[in-house]
Design a protein around this motif. Structure first.
Motif, PDB file in Angstrom:
ATOM      1  N   SER A 146       0.814  -1.188   0.089  1.00 22.60           N
ATOM      2  CA  SER A 146      -0.054  -0.077  -0.122  1.00 22.60           C
ATOM      3  C   SER A 146       0.957   1.253   0.080  1.00 22.60           C
ATOM      4  CB  SER A 146      -0.663   0.111   1.127  1.00 22.60           C
ATOM      5  OG  SER A 146      -1.646   1.301   1.572  1.00 22.60           O
ATOM      6  N   SER A 147       0.381   2.351  -0.522  1.00 22.73           N
ATOM      7  CA  SER A 147       1.209   3.524  -0.591  1.00 22.73           C
ATOM      8  C   SER A 147       1.183   4.170   0.639  1.00 22.73           C
ATOM      9  CB  SER A 147       0.578   4.644  -1.650  1.00 22.73           C
ATOM     10  OG  SER A 147      -0.901   4.701  -1.356  1.00 22.73           O
ATOM     11  N   HIS A 148       0.200   3.762   1.696  1.00 22.81           N
ATOM     12  CA  HIS A 148       0.383   4.190   2.924  1.00 22.81           C
ATOM     13  C   HIS A 148       1.184   3.298   3.971  1.00 22.81           C
ATOM     14  CE1 HIS A 148      -2.931   6.808   1.746  1.00 22.81           C
ATOM     15  NE2 HIS A 148      -3.611   5.689   1.441  1.00 22.81           N
ATOM     16  N   SER A 149       1.963   2.475   3.335  1.00 29.36           N
ATOM     17  CA  SER A 149       2.980   1.561   3.989  1.00 29.36           C
ATOM     18  C   SER A 149       4.296   1.824   3.724  1.00 29.36           C
ATOM     19  CB  SER A 149       2.512  -0.091   4.016  1.00 29.36           C
ATOM     20  OG  SER A 149       3.800  -0.521   4.162  1.00 29.36           O
ATOM     21  N   ALA A 150       5.102   2.392   4.822  1.00 31.33           N
ATOM     22  CA  ALA A 150       6.491   2.639   4.436  1.00 31.33           C
ATOM     23  C   ALA A 150       7.253   1.348   4.376  1.00 31.33           C
ATOM     24  CB  ALA A 150       7.163   3.408   5.652  1.00 31.33           C
ATOM     25  N   GLY A 151       6.851   0.119   4.873  1.00 30.16           N
ATOM     26  CA  GLY A 151       7.634  -1.177   4.491  1.00 30.16           C
ATOM     27  C   GLY A 151       7.243  -1.791   2.998  1.00 30.16           C
ATOM     28  N   ALA A 344      11.457  17.680  13.401  1.00 28.65           N
ATOM     29  CA  ALA A 344      10.620  17.032  14.186  1.00 28.65           C
ATOM     30  C   ALA A 344      10.028  15.528  13.887  1.00 28.65           C
ATOM     31  CB  ALA A 344       9.868  17.827  15.034  1.00 28.65           C
ATOM     32  N   ASP A 345       9.244  15.892  12.645  1.00 29.18           N
ATOM     33  CA  ASP A 345       8.426  14.834  12.368  1.00 29.18           C
ATOM     34  C   ASP A 345       9.097  13.837  11.158  1.00 29.18           C
ATOM     35  OD1 ASP A 345       6.285  15.281  14.064  1.00 29.18           O
ATOM     36  OD2 ASP A 345       5.473  16.823  12.648  1.00 29.18           O
ATOM     37  N   LEU A 346      10.230  13.991  11.121  1.00 28.98           N
ATOM     38  CA  LEU A 346      11.180  13.248  10.068  1.00 28.98           C
ATOM     39  C   LEU A 346      10.771  11.775   9.952  1.00 28.98           C
ATOM     40  CD1 LEU A 346      13.171  13.397   7.321  1.00 28.98           C
ATOM     41  CD2 LEU A 346      15.040  12.677   9.298  1.00 28.98           C
ATOM     42  N   ALA A 347      11.196  11.153  11.007  1.00 25.73           N
ATOM     43  CA  ALA A 347      11.085   9.502  11.200  1.00 25.73           C
ATOM     44  C   ALA A 347       9.413   9.044  10.750  1.00 25.73           C
ATOM     45  CB  ALA A 347      11.251   9.246  12.563  1.00 25.73           C
ATOM     46  N   ARG A 348       8.537  10.144  10.930  1.00 22.97           N
ATOM     47  CA  ARG A 348       7.088   9.633  10.916  1.00 22.97           C
ATOM     48  C   ARG A 348       6.486   9.598   9.328  1.00 22.97           C
ATOM     49  NH1 ARG A 348       1.870  12.650  11.055  1.00 22.97           N
ATOM     50  NH2 ARG A 348       2.826  14.493  11.252  1.00 22.97           N
ATOM     51  N   PHE A 349       7.436  10.277   8.689  1.00 25.48           N
ATOM     52  CA  PHE A 349       7.097  10.436   7.229  1.00 25.48           C
ATOM     53  C   PHE A 349       8.337   9.792   6.269  1.00 25.48           C
ATOM     54  CE2 PHE A 349       5.166  14.481   8.477  1.00 25.48           C
ATOM     55  CZ  PHE A 349       4.167  14.173   8.113  1.00 25.48           C
ATOM     56  N   GLU A 350       9.132   9.009   6.858  1.00 24.64           N
ATOM     57  CA  GLU A 350      10.145   8.197   6.142  1.00 24.64           C
ATOM     58  C   GLU A 350       9.354   6.896   5.359  1.00 24.64           C
ATOM     59  OE1 GLU A 350      14.418   8.901   8.067  1.00 24.64           O
ATOM     60  OE2 GLU A 350      13.118   7.700   9.101  1.00 24.64           O
ATOM     61  N   GLY A 351       9.773   6.922   4.182  1.00 27.25           N
ATOM     62  CA  GLY A 351       8.850   5.951   3.308  1.00 27.25           C
ATOM     63  C   GLY A 351       7.657   6.362   2.894  1.00 27.25           C
ATOM     64  N   LEU A 352       7.373   7.433   3.740  1.00 29.80           N
ATOM     65  CA  LEU A 352       5.903   7.996   3.501  1.00 29.80           C
ATOM     66  C   LEU A 352       5.562   9.296   2.914  1.00 29.80           C
ATOM     67  CD1 LEU A 352       4.091   6.337   6.695  1.00 29.80           C
ATOM     68  CD2 LEU A 352       3.777   5.424   4.343  1.00 29.80           C
ATOM     69  N   GLU A 433       4.576  18.609   7.404  1.00 21.36           N
ATOM     70  CA  GLU A 433       3.331  18.515   7.647  1.00 21.36           C
ATOM     71  C   GLU A 433       2.481  17.493   6.995  1.00 21.36           C
ATOM     72  OE1 GLU A 433       1.765  22.570   7.197  1.00 21.36           O
ATOM     73  OE2 GLU A 433       3.236  23.456   8.590  1.00 21.36           O
ATOM     74  N   GLY A 434       1.440  16.834   7.419  1.00 25.45           N
ATOM     75  CA  GLY A 434       0.694  15.957   6.780  1.00 25.45           C
ATOM     76  C   GLY A 434      -0.059  15.056   7.942  1.00 25.45           C
ATOM     77  N   GLY A 435      -0.786  13.890   7.381  1.00 23.62           N
ATOM     78  CA  GLY A 435      -1.622  13.007   8.115  1.00 23.62           C
ATOM     79  C   GLY A 435      -0.714  11.641   8.508  1.00 23.62           C
ATOM     80  N   GLU A 436      -1.229  10.621   7.557  1.00 21.19           N
ATOM     81  CA  GLU A 436      -0.637   9.399   7.413  1.00 21.19           C
ATOM     82  C   GLU A 436       0.472   9.696   6.288  1.00 21.19           C
ATOM     83  OE1 GLU A 436      -3.549   6.435   6.533  1.00 21.19           O
ATOM     84  OE2 GLU A 436      -4.438   6.430   8.549  1.00 21.19           O
ATOM     85  N   HIS A 437       0.526  10.747   5.489  1.00 17.78           N
ATOM     86  CA  HIS A 437       1.192  10.706   4.317  1.00 17.78           C
ATOM     87  C   HIS A 437       1.762  12.137   4.319  1.00 17.78           C
ATOM     88  CE1 HIS A 437       3.219  10.664   0.310  1.00 17.78           C
ATOM     89  NE2 HIS A 437       3.094   9.426   0.481  1.00 17.78           N
ATOM     90  N   LEU A 438       2.979  12.429   4.026  1.00 16.01           N
ATOM     91  CA  LEU A 438       3.437  13.883   3.750  1.00 16.01           C
ATOM     92  C   LEU A 438       2.656  14.560   2.657  1.00 16.01           C
ATOM     93  CD1 LEU A 438       5.750  16.165   4.319  1.00 16.01           C
ATOM     94  CD2 LEU A 438       6.995  15.034   2.429  1.00 16.01           C
ATOM     95  N   GLU A 439       2.082  15.894   3.255  1.00 10.22           N
ATOM     96  CA  GLU A 439       1.109  16.499   2.252  1.00 10.22           C
ATOM     97  C   GLU A 439       1.832  17.854   2.253  1.00 10.22           C
ATOM     98  OE1 GLU A 439      -2.505  16.622   4.571  1.00 10.22           O
ATOM     99  OE2 GLU A 439      -2.571  14.687   4.740  1.00 10.22           O
ATOM    100  N   ARG A 440       2.601  18.395   3.049  1.00  6.17           N
ATOM    101  CA  ARG A 440       2.951  19.853   2.925  1.00  6.17           C
ATOM    102  C   ARG A 440       4.517  20.145   3.465  1.00  6.17           C
ATOM    103  NH1 ARG A 440      -1.961  19.764   4.713  1.00  6.17           N
ATOM    104  NH2 ARG A 440      -1.055  20.041   6.959  1.00  6.17           N
ATOM    105  N   VAL A 441       5.200  20.919   2.721  1.00  8.79           N
ATOM    106  CA  VAL A 441       6.811  21.067   3.329  1.00  8.79           C
ATOM    107  C   VAL A 441       6.474  22.737   3.597  1.00  8.79           C
ATOM    108  CG1 VAL A 441       8.952  21.186   2.745  1.00  8.79           C
ATOM    109  CG2 VAL A 441       7.541  19.254   1.836  1.00  8.79           C
ATOM    110  N   ARG A 442       7.239  22.891   4.634  1.00 10.90           N
ATOM    111  CA  ARG A 442       7.366  24.453   5.046  1.00 10.90           C
ATOM    112  C   ARG A 442       8.850  24.900   4.902  1.00 10.90           C
ATOM    113  NH1 ARG A 442       4.250  27.789   7.908  1.00 10.90           N
ATOM    114  NH2 ARG A 442       2.758  26.029   8.342  1.00 10.90           N
ATOM    115  N   LEU A 443       9.135  26.009   4.149  1.00 11.60           N
ATOM    116  CA  LEU A 443      10.367  26.529   3.834  1.00 11.60           C
ATOM    117  C   LEU A 443      10.628  27.799   4.232  1.00 11.60           C
ATOM    118  CD1 LEU A 443      10.164  25.581  -0.105  1.00 11.60           C
ATOM    119  CD2 LEU A 443      10.941  24.016   1.695  1.00 11.60           C
TER     120      LEU A 443
END
Length: 550
Positions: A146-151, A344-352, A433-443
């Motif tokens: 699934s695209s919602h799975s980093a694995g 801060a949220d890097l690990a949460r979005f790795e692979g996602l 920023e985002g929920g289950e997947h990255l949605e936005r990047v703040r620059l």
């Protein structure tokens, strides 16, 4: 005509003289019509030349057979797995009764080392057959993800970079997947799932578990003492393996993921000598990997070094699997990985949504969307050019004023000429920023006092380098960034602290322990280029010989 020529190279017919040379290392055996000569999943099935009759090659797929080819007199079986000792991906069955010339894998390896004509014919055919298997058949493996799975992304990268044919089913896009899930009693929350050889189900497996199931990795003998242990199968490690094995050393290579290292994930390398039109990192790694095996090097995939025991000889390397390997000399070629962004949220979005390489797998994931690349080196430039052919737009971020000090001119020119690549200088990522997947990047651009938010779902981090040297402990001297110090860079104090036991100084690529060498990106002061890594791996073998002779 091109297709005809390619088929002739893929399925060549050997001359009587060539068959005669093979006959010297094999034996003739009769085969009845319908007899299974080798089965899918069988380890080291052997090499067969058809002397008479016909042998059909099919691929069993979920209870049916996909026809691949029919070999007649003068043709031969096998593909890349023939030299690696991995399991057969296909079934060989006699269509018509006849005689076969059977040659063991060991005898075949000796032959290709000594017979240049047969070596070229066989190796070319083996490589072309593997390419065809990857392109046109699902192999013996299904990945449900699934695209919602980093694995899922991890396993797709692992299978692809190891050149293992497989089918990929996305639970979010393929309606037929549910029937397959029900058949194997798999819940959606179990994904990613590997159905290995159509009979074994692995739920969210590690790379090591997949390698074991598919037979991708060589078995290791804990009692054996190797002449040379190479840790890492990037360009430097593979070069050391090729030269070491070709010069008669007993070589074992450990690779934690897939041959090629960081370079293996490059979409195209255009400044490597001898390839004027460029070559993909995976193709270069695949050729070097097979070349090492041709000369007898053993390569163990998905095997990671966890600890070096260096106070007694032979040296011992403990693996994360619990296994241990002994060797008289070691080449450390574990490379480096991109530095992780301090977010801060890097690990949460790795692979996602956050990735560290840009292969065809990642390109498919972000097809038609906006992507962002952080970094200004050649790898980042190659990724930008490659992804611009798949993504709607590529934003490239660098902290400095431009690319001229960190990137090759030909890549800079392509970036400037690309209509869908925007270079943003003096700019850094502030947040993800985002929920289950990255949605936005703040620059944040250095000259501005306000953040900018972009709707970007895919960010490629390709900045800096962190050496993979943590497993070395306090065995050898490292610089203040963790890179391995060698040769003249080692101070008298560092050699004294390491209890250097010899009257001579360390060789050029030797560490603060005798017969322990470091090459490629993990080495302090190395030039971060593929050609440089290959050169160091090649040179190092001559120094290994000197150390072993002491």
């Amino acid at each position: 005509m091109a297709d005809v020529a390619r088929r002739e190279q893929m399925f060549p017919r050997l001359t009587a003289a060539q068959v005669g040379r093979l006959a010297k290392v094999g034996h003739r055996r009769p085969a009845a019509a319908g007899e299974i000569i080798f089965e899918q999943g069988e380890s080291t099935p052997g090499f067969f030349v058809i002397l008479s009759g016909a042998l059909e090659i099919v691929q069993p797929v979920d209870g049916r057979e996909l026809p691949i080819t029919v070999h007649s007199a003068g043709e031969f079986t096998g593909e890349v797995n023939m030299l690696s000792g991995r399991r057969a991906l296909v079934r060989g069955r006699m269509r018509e009764a006849g005689d076969l010339l059977a040659v063991t894998t060991e005898a075949l390896r000796t032959l290709v080392q000594n017979d240049s004509e047969l070596s070229e014919i066989l190796l070319r055919a083996f490589i072309l057959r593997r390419v065809a298997l990857i392109a046109s058949t699902p192999g013996d493996t299904v990945l449900i993800g699934s695209s919602h799975s980093a694995g899922t992304l991890r396993l797709r990268d692992f299978l692809t970079r190891n050149g293992h044919p497989h089918a990929y089913l996305d639970v979010d896009k393929d309606e037929s997947v549910q029937a397959l899930l029900d058949r194997f009693h798999i819940r959606v929350e179990d994904v990613p799932v590997i159905i290995c050889r159509y009979d074994r189900v692995l739920k969210n497996p590690s790379n090591s578990e997949v390698a074991d199931c598919l037979g991708l990795s060589a078995s290791l003998d804990p009692a054996a003492i190797r002449d040379l242990l190479v840790i890492g199968a990037g360009p430097a490690g593979l070069a050391a393996a090729v030269y070491g094995a070709s010069e008669g050393l007993d070589v074992l290579v450990l690779e934690s993921s897939a041959p090629g290292g960081q370079a293996g994930a490059s979409s195209k390398i255009e400044n490597y000598l001898g390839f004027p039109t460029g070559i993909s990192g995976q193709a270069l790694a695949g050729r070097a990997f097979m070349q090492a095996q041709k000369f007898g090097a053993v390569v163990a995939i998905a095997r990671s070094a966890a600890k070096l025991v260096c106070r007694q000889r032979p040296y011992t390397v403990e693996l994360s699997s619990g296994e241990s390997i002994k060797a008289r000399s070691i080449v450390i070629a574990t490379g480096a990985e991109y530095r992780k962004l301090p977010l801060a949220d890097l690990a949460r979005f790795e692979g996602l949504g956050v990735y560290y390489c840009a292969t065809h797998v990642e390109a498919q994931v972000c097809e038609g969307e906006e992507v962002m690349i952080v970094g200004g080196g050649n790898s980042a430039g190659q990724a930008a050019v490659f992804l611009s052919g798949h993504a709607r737009h590529v934003h490239m971020l660098v902290r400095g004023p431009g690319l001229s000090e960190t990137m090759s001119k030909y890549l800079i020119r392509r970036i400037e000429e690309s209509a869908n690549i925007t270079l943003r200088t003096r700019t850094q990522v502030q947040a993800l920023e985002g929920g289950e997947h990255l949605e936005r990047v703040r620059l944040r651009e250095a000259t501005k006092d306000q953040d900018e938010v972009l709707a970007v779902r895919h960010l490629f981090a390709m900045t800096g380098a962190t050496p993979n040297s943590g497993w070395l402990g306090d065995c050898i001297a490292l610089d203040n960034k963790g890179f391995v110090k060698t040769g003249l860079d080692l101070s008298a104090a560092e050699l004294a602290a390491a209890r250097w036991p010899l009257a001579r100084a360390p060789h050029l690529l030797e560490t603060s322990m005798p017969a322990l060498f470091a090459v490629g990106d993990v080495r302090a002061g190395s030039v971060k280029r593929v050609a440089s890594a290959v050169g160091e791996g090649s040179i190092c073998v001559q120094l290994v010989h000197r150390a072993l002779a002491e």
